[in-house]
Design an enzyme around this catalytic site. Structure first.
Site, PDB file in Angstrom:
ATOM      1  N   HIS A 157       0.881  -1.171   0.000  1.00  0.00           N
ATOM      2  CA  HIS A 157       0.000   0.000   0.000  1.00  0.00           C
ATOM      3  C   HIS A 157       0.920   1.223   0.000  1.00  0.00           C
ATOM      4  O   HIS A 157       1.867   1.282   0.795  1.00  0.00           O
ATOM      5  CB  HIS A 157      -0.851  -0.035   1.273  1.00  0.00           C
TER       6      HIS A 157
ATOM      7  N   ARG B 174      -5.312  10.452  -1.592  1.00  0.00           N
ATOM      8  CA  ARG B 174      -4.821  10.722  -2.948  1.00  0.00           C
ATOM      9  C   ARG B 174      -5.996  10.946  -3.888  1.00  0.00           C
ATOM     10  O   ARG B 174      -5.960  11.815  -4.760  1.00  0.00           O
ATOM     11  CB  ARG B 174      -3.968   9.557  -3.450  1.00  0.00           C
TER      12      ARG B 174
END
Ligand code: FAD
Length: 588
Positions: free
Chosen positions: A238, A260
C-alpha cells in the site's frame, strides 16, 4: 512437558472473517456436530478482518452486476486469478452481504433511499464498496463474535497452531498440534475436518500493515505438510503507510487511499511533486505504480527525515479534509503530524499476500479433510487484490468452508489415528529454542525486515533476489542454532512465540524470494527491474512452491481461462452504466 488430547468434529484455525463465518455455517448446517474455533489471539480482538477500514465489494446496485465485479477482479489481478474462485467470490458476495445484515446483525451505511451506500474504490468500474463509515471491520467482527458466543461453539483462545497432523499411514488430516500460550503446554486436537484460516500476513517487511498476531504460520504449516502454495511472489504494498520513526508501531499503518483520490499531492524530500507529468493519473495511479514511484525516490535519496516522502493535503480546504478524513487526521495528530495543514511522512507498506494454499472453489485442498479460506487461500486475486475484495474473500469462502466441512464430516469424515511420529517430531521442533543458549532475537528480526525490504520488496531484480534468498537461508540457520531461550518458563513466554513467529516468517520469506526469482516478468504487485514487461497474457502462468526433502521447489502452471480470455469481456456492450472508472477512488 505434557500433551493434552481432545477431539472435535470440525476444527477451525483462526477467528477472523473466514474462521468465524466457517464456525457459524458449520454449526447451522448440522447443530449436532462439535465445532471448535482455535485462535492465536482473543476472539474478536485479533487478525485483520477487525482492522478493515474501507469496506466490502459487492455488486448490489442497478447498473452493476456480478459480471462487472468479476471483470474488475480479473483485470485487477492481471489475468492470473483462478477464474472459478473469482467468480464464486463475486457471485456469493451478494448473498453474504445480505446474510451479514439480515442474519448476523451488521448495519452498513445507507443512501437516503435506504439502499446500501457503495463507496468508490480504486481499480473498479462501479462504486460497489459497502461500508460502515471507516470502521467496517469492527462492525463485521463484533457481530460475528456475538453470534459465535450465542451458539455452543467451543473456543480455544490464545492457542497457537504449530503443526497439521496427518493420519497414521494415510494422507488425510487427523488433527492439529497447539501450544496453549497461557500455560505453555502442548495440546493435540483431533478432528475430522480442519479449516486453515490464519490470515497470511506479510509482516516480514520493514513496513507492514497486518496485525501483530499474524506471521504466516498457516502457510508455513501447509508447506511443511506437503501442500502446494501458489502466487507467493505476489505481495501487495500500500503506497501510503504512515512513517513516524522506528519507535512507534504506528509506522507502517495505512493512511487511506482516499487522500490521494481527494487530490492529495506526494512530494519528495526536495519538495518536488515527483509523480506529476511522469505517471498517468499522477498521485491517483494504482497502488503498485505509486508504491514503485515512492520507492524510486527513496532509492535516489530524495527523502524526508525518516526516509520516506510526504503527502500534502494543505492545498485543499482544511474543513473539508478534517471532516472527510477525521480518522486519518486524528491518527496523524497522534504522531504529531498535521494532515490538514502540513506535511505527513509516508512510505509504501506491505499490506496483503495474494499467494496462498492451492484450493478448489469449495475450499478443499490436496490433503483430504483440510480446507482453506481467507487470506491463507491462493488464487482468488491473482497478481493484485482490489481494495474491498479482501473481506469479501474471507467471509464468502469462510461460509462455503463451514457448509462443506459439515458435509465432509457427514459423508467422508472419520476419526483417524494421528501419526504419532509426526507429533513427536513437531513437539521437538517447537521446543527447539529451549535447547539453545539465549541469543538476540531482535537482531534477527531487524535483519529479516531489512533484507525483505531491500532485496525482495517493491522493486526486484535477479541479483538482489538471489542474494536475498541466500541470506535468508543463513538467517534461518542462525535463528535455529544461535538464538535460544535456555531453561525459560514456557508459560506465557512471548519470546518463545516471537521465535516461532520469526521461524514462520523466515520460511515464508524464502518462498517469496524463490517464487519472485522464478517469475521473469512484471505483473501486478510483482515488479522486476530486469524484466519490466508483463509477459504474454494469453500464455499466463502462475508459480507453485512445494517442499520436498527439505527443499523448496518452484514450478509454473498455466492459467486456465475457464470463463474469459484476455481481450474478451463478459460485459455486453452498453450493459451496466458503471459508476465511474478511474483510479481516483478511495480505498482501504
Ligand atoms: C489495516 C488493514 C485494512 C484493511 N482494509 C480492508 C478493506 O477495507 N477491505 C478489504 O476487503 N480488506 C481489507 N483488508 C484486508 C482484510 O483485512 C483481510 O483480507 C481479511 O480480513 C483476512 O481475513 P482472514 O479471516 O483470512 O484473516 P484474519 O482476519 O487476519 O484472521 C486471522 C486469524 O488467524 C489467527 N492466527 C494466526 N496465526 C495463528 C496460529 N498459528 N494459530 C491459531 N490462530 C492463528 C489470528 O489470531 C486471527 O484470529 C485490510 C487489512 C488491513 C491490515
Amino acid at each position: 512437558m505434557t500433551l493434552e488430547r481432545s477431539k472435535t468434529d470440525i476444527l477451525i484455525l483462526g477467528s477472523g472473517g473466514a474462521g468465524l463465518f466457517a464456525a457459524l455455517h458449520a454449526h447451522d448446517a448440522d447443530p449436532d456436530l462439535s465445532v471448535t474455533v482455535a485462535s492465536k489471539g482473543l476472539l474478536g480482538k485479533c487478525g485483520c478482518t477487525r482492522m478493515v477500514q474501507g469496506g466490502y465489494n459487492v455488486a448490489l446496485h442497478p447498473g452493476d452486476s456480478v459480471e462487472r465485479h468479476f471483470m474488475d477482479t480479473i483485470e485487477g489481478g492481471k489475468w492470473l486469478p483462478h477464474q472459478e474462485l473469482a467468480w464464486t467470490l463475486c457471485e456469493t458476495a451478494v448473498e453474504r452481504v445480505q446474510e451479514l445484515e439480515n442474519e448476523i446483525g451488521c448495519f452498513f451505511d445507507r443512501n437516503p433511499d435506504g439502499t446500501l451506500h457503495g463507496k468508490a474504490f480504486a481499480g473498479q468500474t462501479f462504486d460497489r464498496t459497502v461500508h460502515k463509515g471507516d470502521l467496517t471491520g469492527i462492525e463485521i467482527i463484533g457481530r460475528l463474535m456475538e453470534q459465535v458466543w450465542a451458539r455452543p461453539i467451543a473456543r480455544l483462545e490464545e492457542h497457537r497452531a504449530v503443526a497439521l497432523i496427518p493420519a497414521a499411514g494415510e494422507r488425510t488430516i487427523a488433527g492439529v498440534l497447539f501450544i496453549d500460550i497461557r500455560s505453555g503446554e502442548f495440546r493435540l486436537v483431533e478432528a475430522k475436518a480442519v479449516l486453515l484460516a490464519t490470515g497470511g500476513g506479510p509482516t516480514m517487511y520493514r513496513y507492514h500493515t497486518p496485525s501483530g498476531d499474524k506471521s504466516m504460520d498457516g502457510l508455513a504449516m501447509a508447506l511443511r505438510a506437503g501442500l502446494p502454495l501458489r502466487d507467493m511472489e505476489m505481495v501487495q504494498f500500500h503506497p501510503t503507510g504512515l512513517l513516524a520513526g522506528p519507535d512507534t508501531r504506528m509506522t507502517g499503518t495505512v493512511l487511506e487511499e482516499g487522500l490521494r483520490g481527494a487530490g492529495g499531492y506526494l512530494l519528495n524530500g526536495d519538495s518536488v511533486r515527483f509523480m506529476e507529468g511522469v505517471y498517468e493519473n499522477a498521485e491517483r495511479a494504482t497502488r503498485d505504480v505509486v508504491s514503485r514511484a515512492i520507492y524510486r525516490e527513496m532509492r535516489e535519496g530524495r527523502t524526508t527525515p525518516n526516509g520516506g516522502v510526504y503527502i500534502q493535503m494543505s492545498h485543499l480546504d482544511r474543513d473539508y479534509v478534517v471532516k472527510t478524513f477525521k480518522g486519518m487526521v486524528e491518527r496523524c495528530a497522534d504522531c504529531r503530524f498535521d494532515l490538514a495543514g502540513g506535511l505527513v511522512e509516508i512510505v509504501p507498506t506491505a499490506h496483503y499476500l495474494m499467494g496462498g494454499v492451492v484450493c478448489a472453489p469449495d475450499t478443499s485442498t490436496e490433503l483430504p479433510g483440510l480446507f482453506v479460506a481467507g487470506e491463507d487461500a491462493g488464487g482468488v486475486h491473482g497478481a493484485n487484490r482490489l481494495g474491498g475484495n479482501g473481506v469479501a474473500n474471507s467471509t464468502v469462502f469462510g461460509g462455503i468452508a463451514g457448509d462443506r466441512m459439515a458435509e465432509w464430516v457427514r459423508v467422508d469424515g472419520a476419526s483417524l489415528k494421528p501419526d504419532e511420529a509426526v507429533i513427536g517430531a513437531e513437539l521437538e521442533r517447537a521446543r527447539r529454542p529451549f535447547k539453545a543458549r539465549p541469543g538476540n532475537i531482535e537482531a534477527i528480526r531487524e535483519k529479516l525486515l531489512g533484507l525483505m525490504w531491500d532485496n525482495v520488496g517493491v522493486v526486484r531484480d535477479k541479483d538482489d533476489l538471489a542474494a536475498g534468498a541466500e541470506r535468508l537461508d543463513e538467517l534461518a540457520e542462525e535463528l535455529v542454532t544461535d538464538v535460544g531461550l535456555a531453561e525459560a518458563d514456557p508459560a506465557f513466554n512471548l519470546t518463545w512465540h516471537d521465535w516461532l513467529n520469526m521461524r514462520s516468517l523466515i520460511e515464508m520469506s524464502q518462498v517469496i524470494a524463490k517464487t519472485a526469482l522464478q517469475r521473469e516478468n512484471s505483473r501486478g504487485a510483482h515488479y522486476r527491474d530486469d524484466f519490466p514487461d508483463t509477459g504474454s497474457l494469453v500464455n499466463s502462468h502462475f508459480t507453485i512452491a512445494r517442499k520436498a526433502d527439505e527443499q523448496i521447489a518452484v514450478t509454473e502452471e498455466r492459467v486456465y481461462f475457464t470463463r474469459i480470455r484476455p481481450g474478451e469481456s463478459l460485459l455486453q456492450a452498453g450493459a451496466g452504466d458503471g459508476g465511474g472508472a478511474d483510479a481516483t477512488k478511495a480505498a482501504e
